[in-house]
Design a protein around this motif. Sequence first.
Motif, PDB file in Angstrom:
ATOM      1  N   MET A   1       0.853  -1.201   0.000  1.00  0.00           N
ATOM      2  CA  MET A   1       0.000   0.000   0.000  1.00  0.00           C
ATOM      3  C   MET A   1       0.883   1.244   0.000  1.00  0.00           C
ATOM      4  SD  MET A   1      -2.936   1.502   0.012  1.00  0.00           S
ATOM      5  CE  MET A   1      -3.963   0.028   0.107  1.00  0.00           C
ATOM      6  N   THR A   2       0.808   2.014  -1.095  1.00  0.00           N
ATOM      7  CA  THR A   2       1.639   3.214  -1.217  1.00  0.00           C
ATOM      8  C   THR A   2       1.045   4.405  -0.466  1.00  0.00           C
ATOM      9  OG1 THR A   2       0.497   3.796  -3.266  1.00  0.00           O
ATOM     10  CG2 THR A   2       2.521   2.508  -3.466  1.00  0.00           C
ATOM     11  N   LYS A   3      -0.245   4.349  -0.166  1.00  0.00           N
ATOM     12  CA  LYS A   3      -0.882   5.431   0.585  1.00  0.00           C
ATOM     13  C   LYS A   3      -0.476   5.302   2.055  1.00  0.00           C
ATOM     14  CE  LYS A   3      -3.553   6.261  -3.085  1.00  0.00           C
ATOM     15  NZ  LYS A   3      -3.640   7.490  -3.881  1.00  0.00           N
ATOM     16  N   LYS A   4      -0.098   6.411   2.664  1.00  0.00           N
ATOM     17  CA  LYS A   4       0.384   6.335   4.042  1.00  0.00           C
ATOM     18  C   LYS A   4      -0.426   7.175   5.034  1.00  0.00           C
ATOM     19  CE  LYS A   4       3.490   3.242   3.798  1.00  0.00           C
ATOM     20  NZ  LYS A   4       3.213   1.960   4.491  1.00  0.00           N
ATOM     21  N   LEU A   5      -1.313   8.033   4.533  1.00  0.00           N
ATOM     22  CA  LEU A   5      -2.169   8.834   5.407  1.00  0.00           C
ATOM     23  C   LEU A   5      -3.601   8.329   5.279  1.00  0.00           C
ATOM     24  CD1 LEU A   5      -2.870  11.241   7.239  1.00  0.00           C
ATOM     25  CD2 LEU A   5      -3.012  12.656   5.160  1.00  0.00           C
ATOM     26  N   LEU A   6      -4.159   7.875   6.382  1.00  0.00           N
ATOM     27  CA  LEU A   6      -5.537   7.383   6.409  1.00  0.00           C
ATOM     28  C   LEU A   6      -6.390   8.390   7.175  1.00  0.00           C
ATOM     29  CD1 LEU A   6      -4.888   3.613   7.288  1.00  0.00           C
ATOM     30  CD2 LEU A   6      -5.013   4.696   5.015  1.00  0.00           C
ATOM     31  N   ILE A   7      -7.336   9.003   6.481  1.00  0.00           N
ATOM     32  CA  ILE A   7      -8.234   9.985   7.099  1.00  0.00           C
ATOM     33  C   ILE A   7      -9.576   9.297   7.328  1.00  0.00           C
ATOM     34  CG2 ILE A   7      -9.311  12.249   6.920  1.00  0.00           C
ATOM     35  CD1 ILE A   7      -7.134  12.998   4.884  1.00  0.00           C
ATOM     36  N   PHE A   8      -9.953   9.157   8.579  1.00  0.00           N
ATOM     37  CA  PHE A   8     -11.177   8.449   8.934  1.00  0.00           C
ATOM     38  C   PHE A   8     -12.295   9.412   9.316  1.00  0.00           C
ATOM     39  CE2 PHE A   8      -8.003   5.167   9.789  1.00  0.00           C
ATOM     40  CZ  PHE A   8      -8.620   4.018   9.287  1.00  0.00           C
ATOM     41  N   ASP A   9     -13.503   9.080   8.901  1.00  0.00           N
ATOM     42  CA  ASP A   9     -14.697   9.648   9.498  1.00  0.00           C
ATOM     43  C   ASP A   9     -14.862   8.978  10.864  1.00  0.00           C
ATOM     44  OD1 ASP A   9     -17.297  10.962   9.624  1.00  0.00           O
ATOM     45  OD2 ASP A   9     -18.123   8.984   9.236  1.00  0.00           O
ATOM     46  N   PHE A  10     -15.799   9.459  11.661  1.00  0.00           N
ATOM     47  CA  PHE A  10     -15.959   8.941  13.027  1.00  0.00           C
ATOM     48  C   PHE A  10     -17.283   8.182  13.181  1.00  0.00           C
ATOM     49  CE2 PHE A  10     -15.470  10.338  17.766  1.00  0.00           C
ATOM     50  CZ  PHE A  10     -14.760   9.176  18.040  1.00  0.00           C
ATOM     51  N   ASP A  11     -18.381   8.924  13.292  1.00  0.00           N
ATOM     52  CA  ASP A  11     -19.697   8.295  13.490  1.00  0.00           C
ATOM     53  C   ASP A  11     -20.104   7.501  12.248  1.00  0.00           C
ATOM     54  OD1 ASP A  11     -21.206  10.087  15.962  1.00  0.00           O
ATOM     55  OD2 ASP A  11     -19.457  10.938  14.969  1.00  0.00           O
ATOM     56  N   GLY A  12     -20.452   6.246  12.439  1.00  0.00           N
ATOM     57  CA  GLY A  12     -20.876   5.403  11.332  1.00  0.00           C
ATOM     58  C   GLY A  12     -19.736   4.723  10.611  1.00  0.00           C
ATOM     59  N   THR A  13     -18.502   5.121  10.937  1.00  0.00           N
ATOM     60  CA  THR A  13     -17.309   4.529  10.328  1.00  0.00           C
ATOM     61  C   THR A  13     -16.500   3.761  11.368  1.00  0.00           C
ATOM     62  OG1 THR A  13     -17.175   6.254   8.634  1.00  0.00           O
ATOM     63  CG2 THR A  13     -15.141   5.048   9.129  1.00  0.00           C
ATOM     64  N   LEU A  14     -16.144   4.438  12.457  1.00  0.00           N
ATOM     65  CA  LEU A  14     -15.394   3.810  13.544  1.00  0.00           C
ATOM     66  C   LEU A  14     -16.284   3.498  14.737  1.00  0.00           C
ATOM     67  CD1 LEU A  14     -12.160   6.040  13.521  1.00  0.00           C
ATOM     68  CD2 LEU A  14     -12.590   3.884  12.297  1.00  0.00           C
ATOM     69  N   ILE A  15     -17.272   4.370  14.981  1.00  0.00           N
ATOM     70  CA  ILE A  15     -18.151   4.184  16.157  1.00  0.00           C
ATOM     71  C   ILE A  15     -19.621   4.193  15.748  1.00  0.00           C
ATOM     72  CG2 ILE A  15     -16.515   5.180  17.806  1.00  0.00           C
ATOM     73  CD1 ILE A  15     -18.225   7.792  17.680  1.00  0.00           C
ATOM     74  N   ASP A  16     -20.389   3.418  16.488  1.00  0.00           N
ATOM     75  CA  ASP A  16     -21.847   3.442  16.359  1.00  0.00           C
ATOM     76  C   ASP A  16     -22.378   4.316  17.487  1.00  0.00           C
ATOM     77  OD1 ASP A  16     -24.500   3.070  15.938  1.00  0.00           O
ATOM     78  OD2 ASP A  16     -24.539   0.948  16.485  1.00  0.00           O
ATOM     79  N   SER A  17     -22.672   5.568  17.155  1.00  0.00           N
ATOM     80  CA  SER A  17     -23.108   6.534  18.163  1.00  0.00           C
ATOM     81  C   SER A  17     -24.598   6.822  18.097  1.00  0.00           C
ATOM     82  CB  SER A  17     -22.334   7.853  17.983  1.00  0.00           C
ATOM     83  OG  SER A  17     -22.476   8.318  16.647  1.00  0.00           O
ATOM     84  N   VAL A  18     -25.307   6.187  17.167  1.00  0.00           N
ATOM     85  CA  VAL A  18     -26.724   6.487  16.982  1.00  0.00           C
ATOM     86  C   VAL A  18     -27.558   6.249  18.247  1.00  0.00           C
ATOM     87  CG1 VAL A  18     -28.806   5.603  15.845  1.00  0.00           C
ATOM     88  CG2 VAL A  18     -26.913   6.438  14.495  1.00  0.00           C
TER      89      VAL A  18
END
Length: 223
Positions: A1-18
Amino acid sequence: MTKKLLIFDFDGTLIDSVPDLASVANIMLTQLGKPTYPIHTIKEWVGNGARALVERALSGSIEVDNSLSIAEIEAAERLFYNAYEAHDTSKTTSYPDVDQGLRQLKDAGFTLALVTNKPIRFVPKILESLGWTPLFSMVLGGDSLPVKKPDPAPLLHVCETLNFKPAQAIMIGDSINDISAGKQAGIDTVGLSYGYNYGKDIRDSNPNQTFDHFAELLNWLLK
């Protein structure tokens, strides 16, 4: 993987906050003497930040009632913020494989950043409760800059601040806001299908890659 910066969303991507967001939205509505809504309805209103959620809750629809006044919205938003700050957010949990996965990605040499439309004042507490604070090199909330996703500016700001070119980054999220921001920034995008996307399939937004489980994303990144 040549990409080295991972930009994450939070709600619905990493956490279930609903579960917590729905509870807080209904507390606000009850305080205002308005009808409350089931979690599956409120889930489709999440993703554009607290103000949009408040407006949709007041309208009882994802389509905002144009007759709402600014004063009415701002008063409701204050109730929402107060309720959220006082609320026990223990129902907010990470999705399967996310906790260990983030640590694996960090250990593998990726730089991790978080760009969420959630107001920044609510983000550190959740990160700390999950033990994720040390994992992210940069964290932006929906009010950290003058604009938020789907505007590409937050993603470009992360790249510039962390000294990466957009071509070296990937935007990973669950909604059209994430995919649109990434495309406009010239950043490759990954859609996760399990989150909150207003009841629509994330594949309709045409991300570069789509995965149904975080473990599949991990395998792809670490191969």
